[in-house]
Write an enzyme that holds these catalytic residues in place. Structure first.
Site, PDB file in Angstrom:
ATOM      1  N   GLY A  38      13.797 -18.858  27.272  1.00  0.00           N
ATOM      2  CA  GLY A  38      14.780 -18.068  26.539  1.00  0.00           C
ATOM      3  C   GLY A  38      15.717 -18.962  25.758  1.00  0.00           C
ATOM      4  N   PRO A  39      16.515 -18.371  24.887  1.00  0.00           N
ATOM      5  CA  PRO A  39      17.420 -19.164  24.054  1.00  0.00           C
ATOM      6  C   PRO A  39      18.493 -19.869  24.889  1.00  0.00           C
ATOM      7  CG  PRO A  39      17.638 -16.801  23.596  1.00  0.00           C
ATOM      8  CD  PRO A  39      16.577 -16.940  24.604  1.00  0.00           C
ATOM      9  N   PRO A  40      19.203 -20.795  24.317  1.00  0.00           N
ATOM     10  CA  PRO A  40      20.203 -21.539  25.076  1.00  0.00           C
ATOM     11  C   PRO A  40      21.343 -20.651  25.565  1.00  0.00           C
ATOM     12  CG  PRO A  40      19.778 -22.562  22.941  1.00  0.00           C
ATOM     13  CD  PRO A  40      19.110 -21.241  22.924  1.00  0.00           C
ATOM     14  N   GLY A  41      21.862 -21.028  26.698  1.00  0.00           N
ATOM     15  CA  GLY A  41      23.058 -20.373  27.198  1.00  0.00           C
ATOM     16  C   GLY A  41      22.836 -19.001  27.786  1.00  0.00           C
ATOM     17  N   VAL A  42      21.607 -18.634  28.109  1.00  0.00           N
ATOM     18  CA  VAL A  42      21.387 -17.320  28.711  1.00  0.00           C
ATOM     19  C   VAL A  42      21.362 -17.397  30.233  1.00  0.00           C
ATOM     20  CG1 VAL A  42      20.219 -16.281  26.739  1.00  0.00           C
ATOM     21  CG2 VAL A  42      18.898 -17.550  28.435  1.00  0.00           C
ATOM     22  N   GLY A  43      21.616 -18.564  30.769  1.00  0.00           N
ATOM     23  CA  GLY A  43      21.761 -18.667  32.219  1.00  0.00           C
ATOM     24  C   GLY A  43      20.522 -19.113  32.965  1.00  0.00           C
ATOM     25  N   LYS A  44      19.587 -19.765  32.294  1.00  0.00           N
ATOM     26  CA  LYS A  44      18.370 -20.201  32.976  1.00  0.00           C
ATOM     27  C   LYS A  44      18.687 -21.231  34.053  1.00  0.00           C
ATOM     28  CE  LYS A  44      16.531 -21.575  29.130  1.00  0.00           C
ATOM     29  NZ  LYS A  44      17.614 -21.182  28.220  1.00  0.00           N
ATOM     30  N   THR A  45      19.437 -22.248  33.661  1.00  0.00           N
ATOM     31  CA  THR A  45      19.736 -23.319  34.610  1.00  0.00           C
ATOM     32  C   THR A  45      20.626 -22.816  35.744  1.00  0.00           C
ATOM     33  OG1 THR A  45      19.614 -24.858  32.782  1.00  0.00           O
ATOM     34  CG2 THR A  45      20.595 -25.665  34.799  1.00  0.00           C
TER      35      THR A  45
ATOM     36  N   SER B 251       5.479 -14.672  10.123  1.00  0.00           N
ATOM     37  CA  SER B 251       6.174 -13.378  10.158  1.00  0.00           C
ATOM     38  C   SER B 251       7.081 -13.144   8.960  1.00  0.00           C
ATOM     39  CB  SER B 251       6.968 -13.244  11.459  1.00  0.00           C
ATOM     40  OG  SER B 251       8.104 -14.056  11.403  1.00  0.00           O
TER      41      SER B 251
ATOM     42  N   LYS C 162      14.600 -11.142  17.568  1.00  0.00           N
ATOM     43  CA  LYS C 162      14.850 -10.877  16.154  1.00  0.00           C
ATOM     44  C   LYS C 162      15.771  -9.678  15.976  1.00  0.00           C
ATOM     45  CE  LYS C 162      10.531 -12.759  14.359  1.00  0.00           C
ATOM     46  NZ  LYS C 162       9.155 -12.423  14.012  1.00  0.00           N
TER      47      LYS C 162
HETATM   48  N1  LIG Z   1      23.942 -13.330  32.978  1.00  0.00           N
HETATM   49  C1  LIG Z   1      24.924 -14.209  33.179  1.00  0.00           C
HETATM   50  N2  LIG Z   1      25.917 -13.922  34.016  1.00  0.00           N
HETATM   51  C2  LIG Z   1      26.908 -14.799  34.213  1.00  0.00           C
HETATM   52  N3  LIG Z   1      26.987 -15.994  33.622  1.00  0.00           N
HETATM   53  C3  LIG Z   1      26.030 -16.326  32.777  1.00  0.00           C
HETATM   54  C4  LIG Z   1      24.946 -15.462  32.515  1.00  0.00           C
HETATM   55  N4  LIG Z   1      24.134 -16.079  31.637  1.00  0.00           N
HETATM   56  C5  LIG Z   1      24.685 -17.262  31.367  1.00  0.00           C
HETATM   57  N5  LIG Z   1      25.806 -17.450  32.058  1.00  0.00           N
HETATM   58  C6  LIG Z   1      26.653 -18.611  32.035  1.00  0.00           C
HETATM   59  O1  LIG Z   1      26.459 -19.293  30.804  1.00  0.00           O
HETATM   60  C7  LIG Z   1      26.541 -20.692  30.971  1.00  0.00           C
HETATM   61  C8  LIG Z   1      25.343 -21.351  30.366  1.00  0.00           C
HETATM   62  O2  LIG Z   1      24.203 -21.063  31.127  1.00  0.00           O
HETATM   63  P1  LIG Z   1      23.041 -22.109  31.404  1.00  0.00           P
HETATM   64  O3  LIG Z   1      23.552 -23.476  31.300  1.00  0.00           O
HETATM   65  O4  LIG Z   1      22.376 -21.710  32.645  1.00  0.00           O
HETATM   66  O5  LIG Z   1      22.144 -21.810  30.182  1.00  0.00           O
HETATM   67  P2  LIG Z   1      20.631 -22.199  29.924  1.00  0.00           P
HETATM   68  O6  LIG Z   1      19.881 -20.937  29.782  1.00  0.00           O
HETATM   69  O7  LIG Z   1      20.194 -23.150  30.947  1.00  0.00           O
HETATM   70  O8  LIG Z   1      20.738 -22.903  28.524  1.00  0.00           O
HETATM   71  P3  LIG Z   1      19.906 -24.112  27.941  1.00  0.00           P
HETATM   72  O9  LIG Z   1      18.607 -23.536  27.491  1.00  0.00           O
HETATM   73  O10 LIG Z   1      20.728 -24.557  26.781  1.00  0.00           O
HETATM   74  O11 LIG Z   1      19.790 -25.097  29.020  1.00  0.00           O
HETATM   75  C9  LIG Z   1      26.640 -20.925  32.440  1.00  0.00           C
HETATM   76  O12 LIG Z   1      27.954 -21.218  32.774  1.00  0.00           O
HETATM   77  C10 LIG Z   1      26.223 -19.612  33.054  1.00  0.00           C
HETATM   78  O13 LIG Z   1      26.862 -19.379  34.280  1.00  0.00           O
HETATM   79 MG   LIG Z   2      19.746 -25.208  30.874  1.00  0.00          MG
END
Ligand SMILES: Nc1ncnc2c1ncn2[C@@H]1O[C@H](COP(=O)(O)OP(=O)(O)OP(=O)(O)O)[C@@H](O)[C@H]1O
Ligand SMILES: [Mg+2]
Length: 846
Positions: A393-400, A716, A759
């Site tokens: 998924g895109p960055p910052g969606v909470g994967k890590t 696309s 998209k």
């Molecule tokens: N659904 C969610 N609920 C609560 N906090 C979230 C959620 N999604 C993301 N966050 C918060 O957003 C921040 C960024 O998330 P994280 O670092 O896990 O992103 P990522 O998906 O690993 O990004 P990347 O691909 O850039 O590594 C974290 O502090 C995380 O707790």
């Molecule tokens: Mg990450």
């Protein structure tokens, strides 16, 4: 009758004349010409008392001590000493015979003169005899009380031929060499050697001194021919020289080895002294003992234990100062500290686990559900294989952060290893121990850090893994991520397998297209898409704001965020699929307020839409769509990029020319081909849409996809390119609030594409009102949140005619009925192909 003589070896009890010393060897201190006629000329009687000898031969011209052991020889001695002191010394054939008869004796002996008789306190007697000449025993003259024999004396007869002289020379040379090589023979013996002038005497002198068996010595005594005797002696002596030389060689070697080891010992002792002086006492034994205990306690598997024992043994022998020693210590340290059999107990209750997952993240239901399923399966089958998940998924969606939360929910340790920029296979699997500074790979390092063999192991950013001449780290990961192989994962450094099958691996990636195929194949991929504005608001309110407040040291009462303010941050200060930027902005507001609080400025405890500018400055983003005016030649495309969805404004322009097509904006091959297909379609279908064929042929075209610094690819954008070309050729503007995506074929069909969710979310963020998308993609909309579905009008399109009708209402009306029927046609083959593409297009950037 036979009191007799034994060997000459026991001199302890013998009183020796201080002038003469008789050693262990048969040492002859005096030698002279043998036989009558020499200096010691003596008349030999016709009969002589016979003195039997055991294991010894007396040679003429030599002086020899003989120890008397047989009491019955006493009478013989008394008699001889009273008379002319002459006896005939004859070796007996068998030394164990007490009373040898004539037949038990050799037939040649030596006439001797008794020089001296010595008696010791214990009654033992030794006589010193001087050999005079060879005698042959002819017959028995008397048997009692001792043997007397008629004898015939034999003297050496010799003429000095050159052969004899050469022989003597050779014998002397060999003898000299033998004396030099014998450490027990004094060098004066050489002088004696030189002083013997007679060839026979020389042979006898040497024969007496050679260490030969009795039989051989007797043979020399019986050899009356002098030349013959000299020859035999020469052979014997040459042989002895050879033996002596070889033994000297051996001696030298042994000494050399001794010297080496002594030298090493000496240096080591010195080193020890120096180390002690420096306070580094020799603690090898302490090391060995310590590791023995630790190896025993480390709960290693059998084969690892064997390896550890082998290394322990090695530690005991390698020099402490060598680098090998510390390498062995390091290796043992690794073996002892790895959690071979240490694991944490899983928390398998569903409800508490769900609580933890929900407490950490909003939404993400698909992933949470998958984790709870895993728990349920574990509960039913504790031995089962854990899944290998991949969150994309895109960055910052909470994967890590989700990975961390999963570990917390399961009660496992959490490891995060970023693969971004890992180029070297050794990073994963370690270096062999032959390399200086070798270490295990990151997998083993992290496992040791975690101290348990069943952690949640996050392989972050697998799509950023590199590959170069140092090997392919992805290939090493294959083994790690293959449940069939990872039970025996072998690190190059450890060289013993470590069981990774209990580890729960979770990989993350932004862009699945960059994950090496075989790796992708091994993982269960769970897509996490970007958030909608409403979701972001919830995340901000429930998670990000409280977290940031507490990090800044503020509490809920001191600072409150209005929903309107949060919405503004989301739409005007960030443009992203995830929430990382949002979190950062919230943090910035918190800091700004904390600063105000600390410096005593009066500000209200609320963050409102209006007060936001004070904390964050001017809004960074404005709605791109709202700012745009409709102008001919521009179409709004939708793209799917590693950072989520995005809108693209595809621009086409026309100038006088002859039908050339120019493409700019860092577009890849696939996108370039889409543009060419679009141009070809216009050339053969353009007339249907009212495009002036003359104008078409007399123009050059330029298609540009802005944000030129970012590389773009995928099919696309076909629909948007076609639209922009038609727009410029018909001079009809396209509503910028209408977005579009889809692949076109030369036959005019619109094929489905991937990444619809991202998209559409991007289109929603950007403020689109209408989205045209391939009909087969309509079902993808079901995954979208309701608000997004409600805010936008979705128009399914199957063919380019439908597209033209939707985008250019004026042009659409002109399309002839006949062509409409024509474009509807492709169904069979093309449609089948389209569906195949649709099933794989999820992995394509499109
Ligand atoms: N659904 C969610 N609920 C609560 N906090 C979230 C959620 N999604 C993301 N966050 C918060 O957003 C921040 C960024 O998330 P994280 O670092 O896990 O992103 P990522 O998906 O690993 O990004 P990347 O691909 O850039 O590594 C974290 O502090 C995380 O707790
Ligand atoms: Mg990450």
């Amino acid at each position: 009758m036979t009191r007799d003589v034994v060997d000459n070896k026991s001199k302890d009890s013998v009183e020796v004349d201080p002038q003469e010393e008789y050693g262990d060897e048969t040492v002859v201190v005096r030698a002279g010409p043998t036989g009558p006629g020499g200096d010691d000329e003596e008349r030999i009687p016709d009969s002589l008392p016979v003195l039997p000898l055991r294991e010894v031969v007396v040679f003429p011209g030599t002086v020899m001590p003989l120890r008397i052991e047989r009491k019955r020889v006493q009478r013989l001695l008394d008699n001889a000493l009273a008379g002319n002191r002459m006896v005939c010394a004859v070796p007996q054939r068998f030394s164990d015979m007490e009373h040898p008869k004539l037949d038990d004796l050799y037939r040649v002996g030596t006439a001797c003169k008794i020089l001296k008789l010595m008696r010791t306190d214990d009654g033992a007697e030794t006589i010193i005899v001087h050999g005079i000449c060879r005698v042959g025993l002819v017959s028995i003259a008397q048997e009692q009380p001792f043997l007397v024999a008629d004898v015939q004396s034999r003297t050496d007869e010799i003429t000095f031929t050159p052969e004899v002289e050469a022989l003597m020379h050779s014998v002397r040379q060999n003898a000299r060499r033998a004396i030099e090589l014998s450490p027990n023979v004094p060098d004066e013996a050489i002088d004696v050697l030189e002083s013997v002038p007679a060839p026979g005497g020389l042979a006898d002198f040497l024969a007496a001194n050679l260490s030969l068996e009795l039989v051989l010595k007797q043979e020399l005594l019986e050899t009356f021919d002098v030349t013959d005797r000299l020859n035999k002696v020469n052979t014997a002596i040459a042989r002895q020289v050879e033996v002596l030389e070889i033994s000297q060689q051996i001696q030298t070697q042994v000494r050399h080895q001794m010297d080496e080891s002594q030298r090493e010992y000496y240096l080591r002792e010195q080193l020890k002294a120096i180390q002690q002086e420096l306070g580094q006492a020799d603690n090898r034994n302490a090391d060995v003992d310590r590791y023995k205990v630790r190896v025993a306690e480390a709960k290693m598997p059998e084969d690892v234990r064997k390896e550890a024992d082998r290394e322990l043994k090695r530690l005991g022998v390698i020099p402490q100062a060598s680098p090998e020693y510390s390498n062995a210590l390091d290796y043992l340290e690794w073996l002892c500290t790895l959690p071979w059999n240490t694991s944490t107990t899983d928390r398998l209750e569903i409800t508490p686990a769900a609580k933890i997952l929900n407490a950490d993240h909003y939404g993400l239901d698909k992933v949470k559900k998958r984790i709870l399923e895993f728990l349920a399966v574990r509960k039913l089958n504790p031995e089962g294989q854990g899944p290998i998940l991949c969150f994309t998924g895109p960055p910052g969606v909470g994967k890590t952060s989700l990975g961390r939360s999963i570990a917390r929910a399961l009660g496992r340790k959490f490891i995060r290893m970023s693969l971004g920029g890992v180029h070297d296979e050794a990073d994963i699997r370690g270096h062999r121990r032959t390399y200086i500074g070798a270490m295990p790979g990151r997998i083993i390092q992290e496992i040791r850090k975690a101290g348990s063999n069943n952690p949640v192991f996050m392989l972050d950013e697998v799509d950023k893994i590199g590959k170069d001449f140092r090997g392919d780290p992805a290939a090493a990961l294959l083994e790690v991520l293959d449940p069939a192989q990872n039970a025996t994962f072998t690190d190059h450094y450890l060289e013993v397998p470590f069981d990774l099958s209990n580890v729960m691996f979770i990989a993350t990636a932004n862009y699945t297209g960059a994950i090496p195929g075989p790796l992708w194949d091994r993982m269960e991929v769970i897509e996490i898409s970007g958030y909608t504005e409403r979701e972001k608001l919830q995340i901000a309110r429930r998670y990000l704001v409280p977290r940031r407040l507490s990090e800044t040291g503020l509490d809920k009462k001191q600072l409150k965020f209005d929903d309107e303010a949060l919405r503004n941050i989301i739409s005007q200060y960030t443009r992203e699929a995830g929430v990382r930027g949002l979190e950062r902005k919230i943090g910035a507001v918190c800091r700004s307020r904390a600063m105000a609080l600390v410096s005593g400025k009066r500000r209200s405890g609320r963050v409102t839409a209006r007060s936001l500018q004070k904390d964050l400055g001017h809004p960074t983003y404005e709605s791109e769509i709202a700012a745009r005016e409709a102008s001919p030649g521009v179409a709004t495309g939708l793209a799917f990029t590693p950072v989520g969805g995005e809108i693209l404004f595809v621009e086409a322009t026309r100038m006088p020319g002859n039908g050339r097509l120019k493409l700019t904006g860092q577009i890849g091959d696939v996108m370039r081909e889409s543009a060419e297909a679009a141009y070809s379609i216009i050339r053969y279908r353009g007339s249907d849409w009212g495009i002036n064929q003359k104008l078409l042929a007399a123009s050059d075209y330029h298609i540009h996809v802005p944000a030129g610094a970012i590389p773009k690819d995928g099919p696309s954008a076909g629909v948007a390119m076609l639209t922009s070309l038609v727009s410029t050729l018909t001079d009809q503007p396209v509503d910028p609030r209408t977005g579009m995506t889809g692949e076109i074929t030369l036959r005019g069909t619109v094929l489905p594409v991937g990444g619809i969710r991202e998209k559409v979310l991007a289109g929603h963020r950007a403020g689109l009102k209408r989205i045209l998308l391939p009909q087969r993609n309509i079902r993808d909309l079901e995954e979208l949140p309701k608000d997004v579905r409600d805010d936008i009008e979705y128009v399914p399109i199957k063919s380019i005619d439908q597209l033209i009708r939707q985008v250019f209402p004026v042009v659409g009306k002109k399309i002839k009925r006949t062509t409409k029927a024509k474009t509807k046609k492709p169904k069979g083959k093309v449609a089948a192909k389209a569906s195949r593409r649709a099933s794989t297009s999820g992995r394509k950037k499109s």
